[in-house]
Structures are given as structure tokens and as C-alpha cells.
Scaffold this motif. Sequence first.
Motif, PDB file in Angstrom:
ATOM      1  N   ARG A   1      19.681 -14.079 -16.662  1.00  0.00           N
ATOM      2  CA  ARG A   1      19.567 -14.740 -17.970  1.00  0.00           C
ATOM      3  C   ARG A   1      20.693 -15.734 -18.152  1.00  0.00           C
ATOM      4  NH1 ARG A   1      17.490 -10.003 -22.045  1.00  0.00           N
ATOM      5  NH2 ARG A   1      15.536  -9.690 -20.917  1.00  0.00           N
ATOM      6  N   GLY A   2      20.381 -16.776 -18.902  1.00  0.00           N
ATOM      7  CA  GLY A   2      21.388 -17.792 -19.134  1.00  0.00           C
ATOM      8  C   GLY A   2      20.998 -18.710 -20.267  1.00  0.00           C
ATOM      9  N   THR A   3      21.714 -19.815 -20.341  1.00  0.00           N
ATOM     10  CA  THR A   3      21.551 -20.787 -21.406  1.00  0.00           C
ATOM     11  C   THR A   3      21.498 -22.182 -20.801  1.00  0.00           C
ATOM     12  OG1 THR A   3      22.852 -19.362 -22.861  1.00  0.00           O
ATOM     13  CG2 THR A   3      22.601 -21.640 -23.544  1.00  0.00           C
TER      14      THR A   3
ATOM     15  N   ILE B   1      21.014 -27.782 -15.897  1.00  0.00           N
ATOM     16  CA  ILE B   1      22.153 -26.954 -15.519  1.00  0.00           C
ATOM     17  C   ILE B   1      22.075 -25.745 -16.444  1.00  0.00           C
ATOM     18  CG2 ILE B   1      24.662 -26.733 -15.445  1.00  0.00           C
ATOM     19  CD1 ILE B   1      24.749 -29.774 -14.904  1.00  0.00           C
ATOM     20  N   VAL B   2      21.942 -24.577 -15.827  1.00  0.00           N
ATOM     21  CA  VAL B   2      21.863 -23.327 -16.578  1.00  0.00           C
ATOM     22  C   VAL B   2      23.155 -22.558 -16.357  1.00  0.00           C
ATOM     23  CG1 VAL B   2      20.686 -21.089 -16.728  1.00  0.00           C
ATOM     24  CG2 VAL B   2      19.344 -23.201 -16.524  1.00  0.00           C
ATOM     25  N   GLU B   3      23.786 -22.165 -17.453  1.00  0.00           N
ATOM     26  CA  GLU B   3      24.990 -21.336 -17.364  1.00  0.00           C
ATOM     27  C   GLU B   3      24.572 -19.879 -17.480  1.00  0.00           C
ATOM     28  OE1 GLU B   3      29.135 -22.360 -18.796  1.00  0.00           O
ATOM     29  OE2 GLU B   3      28.395 -21.086 -20.435  1.00  0.00           O
ATOM     30  N   LEU B   4      24.896 -19.101 -16.461  1.00  0.00           N
ATOM     31  CA  LEU B   4      24.524 -17.691 -16.450  1.00  0.00           C
ATOM     32  C   LEU B   4      25.390 -16.886 -17.408  1.00  0.00           C
ATOM     33  CD1 LEU B   4      23.940 -17.157 -12.621  1.00  0.00           C
ATOM     34  CD2 LEU B   4      22.250 -17.649 -14.415  1.00  0.00           C
ATOM     35  N   ASP B   5      24.806 -15.803 -17.931  1.00  0.00           N
ATOM     36  CA  ASP B   5      25.491 -14.963 -18.918  1.00  0.00           C
ATOM     37  C   ASP B   5      26.733 -14.274 -18.369  1.00  0.00           C
ATOM     38  OD1 ASP B   5      23.523 -15.636 -20.729  1.00  0.00           O
ATOM     39  OD2 ASP B   5      22.569 -13.646 -20.749  1.00  0.00           O
ATOM     40  N   GLU B   6      26.793 -14.078 -17.068  1.00  0.00           N
ATOM     41  CA  GLU B   6      27.866 -13.273 -16.490  1.00  0.00           C
ATOM     42  C   GLU B   6      29.256 -13.872 -16.616  1.00  0.00           C
ATOM     43  OE1 GLU B   6      24.400 -11.225 -15.373  1.00  0.00           O
ATOM     44  OE2 GLU B   6      24.773 -13.374 -15.333  1.00  0.00           O
ATOM     45  N   GLN B   7      29.335 -15.203 -16.699  1.00  0.00           N
ATOM     46  CA  GLN B   7      30.670 -15.809 -16.711  1.00  0.00           C
ATOM     47  C   GLN B   7      30.590 -17.236 -17.237  1.00  0.00           C
ATOM     48  OE1 GLN B   7      33.199 -15.314 -13.115  1.00  0.00           O
ATOM     49  NE2 GLN B   7      32.935 -17.524 -12.919  1.00  0.00           N
TER      50      GLN B   7
ATOM     51  N   LYS C   1      11.442 -15.137 -23.762  1.00  0.00           N
ATOM     52  CA  LYS C   1      10.537 -14.797 -24.875  1.00  0.00           C
ATOM     53  C   LYS C   1      11.353 -14.197 -26.012  1.00  0.00           C
ATOM     54  CE  LYS C   1       6.968 -15.739 -22.216  1.00  0.00           C
ATOM     55  NZ  LYS C   1       7.481 -16.708 -21.278  1.00  0.00           N
ATOM     56  N   GLY C   2      11.217 -14.773 -27.185  1.00  0.00           N
ATOM     57  CA  GLY C   2      11.959 -14.286 -28.344  1.00  0.00           C
ATOM     58  C   GLY C   2      13.446 -14.561 -28.242  1.00  0.00           C
ATOM     59  N   GLY C   3      13.823 -15.425 -27.278  1.00  0.00           N
ATOM     60  CA  GLY C   3      15.248 -15.685 -27.055  1.00  0.00           C
ATOM     61  C   GLY C   3      15.824 -16.631 -28.095  1.00  0.00           C
ATOM     62  N   GLU C   4      16.953 -16.255 -28.606  1.00  0.00           N
ATOM     63  CA  GLU C   4      17.647 -17.097 -29.575  1.00  0.00           C
ATOM     64  C   GLU C   4      18.459 -18.147 -28.829  1.00  0.00           C
ATOM     65  OE1 GLU C   4      20.446 -14.242 -28.011  1.00  0.00           O
ATOM     66  OE2 GLU C   4      18.430 -13.977 -28.750  1.00  0.00           O
ATOM     67  N   ASN C   5      18.920 -19.113 -29.548  1.00  0.00           N
ATOM     68  CA  ASN C   5      19.813 -20.127 -28.964  1.00  0.00           C
ATOM     69  C   ASN C   5      21.236 -19.616 -29.039  1.00  0.00           C
ATOM     70  OD1 ASN C   5      17.648 -21.819 -28.574  1.00  0.00           O
ATOM     71  ND2 ASN C   5      17.918 -22.831 -30.538  1.00  0.00           N
ATOM     72  N   ARG C   6      22.076 -20.195 -28.220  1.00  0.00           N
ATOM     73  CA  ARG C   6      23.508 -19.850 -28.287  1.00  0.00           C
ATOM     74  C   ARG C   6      24.204 -20.833 -29.166  1.00  0.00           C
ATOM     75  NH1 ARG C   6      26.276 -17.612 -22.852  1.00  0.00           N
ATOM     76  NH2 ARG C   6      25.550 -15.544 -23.174  1.00  0.00           N
TER      77      ARG C   6
ATOM     78  N   HIS D   1      15.756 -27.560 -24.648  1.00  0.00           N
ATOM     79  CA  HIS D   1      16.893 -28.074 -25.423  1.00  0.00           C
ATOM     80  C   HIS D   1      18.179 -27.356 -25.016  1.00  0.00           C
ATOM     81  CE1 HIS D   1      15.146 -24.715 -27.732  1.00  0.00           C
ATOM     82  NE2 HIS D   1      16.387 -24.427 -28.041  1.00  0.00           N
ATOM     83  N   ILE D   2      19.284 -28.036 -25.226  1.00  0.00           N
ATOM     84  CA  ILE D   2      20.597 -27.461 -24.956  1.00  0.00           C
ATOM     85  C   ILE D   2      20.773 -26.234 -25.843  1.00  0.00           C
ATOM     86  CG2 ILE D   2      23.094 -27.866 -25.173  1.00  0.00           C
ATOM     87  CD1 ILE D   2      22.498 -30.779 -24.297  1.00  0.00           C
ATOM     88  N   GLY D   3      21.285 -25.168 -25.251  1.00  0.00           N
ATOM     89  CA  GLY D   3      21.474 -23.921 -25.979  1.00  0.00           C
ATOM     90  C   GLY D   3      20.286 -22.979 -25.875  1.00  0.00           C
ATOM     91  N   GLN D   4      19.199 -23.420 -25.252  1.00  0.00           N
ATOM     92  CA  GLN D   4      18.001 -22.594 -25.117  1.00  0.00           C
ATOM     93  C   GLN D   4      18.261 -21.430 -24.163  1.00  0.00           C
ATOM     94  OE1 GLN D   4      14.656 -24.731 -23.482  1.00  0.00           O
ATOM     95  NE2 GLN D   4      13.201 -23.344 -24.469  1.00  0.00           N
ATOM     96  N   ARG D   5      17.832 -20.248 -24.556  1.00  0.00           N
ATOM     97  CA  ARG D   5      17.972 -19.057 -23.717  1.00  0.00           C
ATOM     98  C   ARG D   5      16.842 -19.049 -22.684  1.00  0.00           C
ATOM     99  NH1 ARG D   5      21.755 -16.496 -22.622  1.00  0.00           N
ATOM    100  NH2 ARG D   5      20.884 -14.445 -22.872  1.00  0.00           N
ATOM    101  N   VAL D   6      17.199 -18.766 -21.435  1.00  0.00           N
ATOM    102  CA  VAL D   6      16.238 -18.787 -20.333  1.00  0.00           C
ATOM    103  C   VAL D   6      16.438 -17.586 -19.424  1.00  0.00           C
ATOM    104  CG1 VAL D   6      15.869 -21.297 -20.331  1.00  0.00           C
ATOM    105  CG2 VAL D   6      17.785 -20.338 -19.034  1.00  0.00           C
ATOM    106  N   THR D   7      15.413 -17.310 -18.611  1.00  0.00           N
ATOM    107  CA  THR D   7      15.473 -16.225 -17.645  1.00  0.00           C
ATOM    108  C   THR D   7      14.897 -16.708 -16.319  1.00  0.00           C
ATOM    109  OG1 THR D   7      14.976 -13.869 -17.276  1.00  0.00           O
ATOM    110  CG2 THR D   7      13.238 -15.197 -18.297  1.00  0.00           C
ATOM    111  N   VAL D   8      15.365 -16.129 -15.235  1.00  0.00           N
ATOM    112  CA  VAL D   8      14.987 -16.590 -13.899  1.00  0.00           C
ATOM    113  C   VAL D   8      13.551 -16.194 -13.547  1.00  0.00           C
ATOM    114  CG1 VAL D   8      15.781 -14.577 -12.572  1.00  0.00           C
ATOM    115  CG2 VAL D   8      15.868 -16.858 -11.546  1.00  0.00           C
ATOM    116  N   VAL D   9      12.880 -17.066 -12.830  1.00  0.00           N
ATOM    117  CA  VAL D   9      11.612 -16.809 -12.152  1.00  0.00           C
ATOM    118  C   VAL D   9      11.758 -17.423 -10.772  1.00  0.00           C
ATOM    119  CG1 VAL D   9      10.149 -16.682 -14.210  1.00  0.00           C
ATOM    120  CG2 VAL D   9      10.514 -18.885 -13.087  1.00  0.00           C
TER     121      VAL D   9
END
Length: 148
Positions: free
Chosen positions: A70-72, A95-101, A143-148, A119-127
Amino acid sequence: MTTASPSAAATPTPPLPRLTPESDFFWTSGADAVLRIQQCPETHTWIHPPRPDCGPAGEYVPVPMAVSGRGTVFSFTINRQPFLPSLPPPYVVAIVELDEQEGLQLTTRVVNCEPEEVHIGQRVTVVFEQHGDIYLPFFEPLKGGENR
């Protein structure tokens, strides 16, 4: 995390990465639908792109570790030019920034949504998109992901 594979009538194969001792884990880890990134065993810092060493003097060997996938969306562009037959436009390069760091970023594509919805700040998940033994990591809206 899910695995997406192209249909038999899919477009031509995109350019694929060359597997190296440092990167083969990254390009093949999608086989079990898990994104893996190297982590330094001493500093616990995540490392991408893959490399053969880590630590202040390069004295350690990084270890591939599973991440959440998951990332943003940190930044993106919509490509509207037909550069490759295997990638009909429009498509999103992001460019997706991963949640881990903070600062742990991958250059990738955002898929399974209209380009104008990204959009910038959109929450995404890998496929993953499979091409033989290689699994390209892309991201789709969470799905149902909020923005950061």
C-alpha cells in the motif's frame, strides 16, 4: 493484493526488466501476490531500487522483505503519446510512496481507473501483471481508501 494477468488477446509484451542477482526477487515476487523490497539488516532502512550492499560502509547485504503493498500517489503524469505498441495511451506513470518508509518510492503505473481520476495523495495498492516469470508491480486505487 491481487494478481492481474493479461488475457490471451492482450497487447504485445511491454519491455521487460533484465533479471540480475540484485533484482530478480523484486521482479518475480508477484508470483505469490506479495511486493518485496530490500531492507538493510543493520539499519532496518528500506532500499529501492535493489542494490548489492547497505550500511554506512556497504558492509551488509540487504534482505528482500514483504511489504504491505500500500502507498500514496506522490506524483504522476498522464501519458497521451503512443511511444510503445504495448502501451496504448492514455496511461498514468506515477511515483508511489510506500507506507513502510517516508521517501521509499517506486516509479510505476496506476491502473484499473480512468487516468483523470488519479490525484496526488490518492491511496493505492499493488497489483501485478505477469509476463512469464516476471511480475510487473502496478498500483490501483485502494477501495474505500482515503487521501493522505
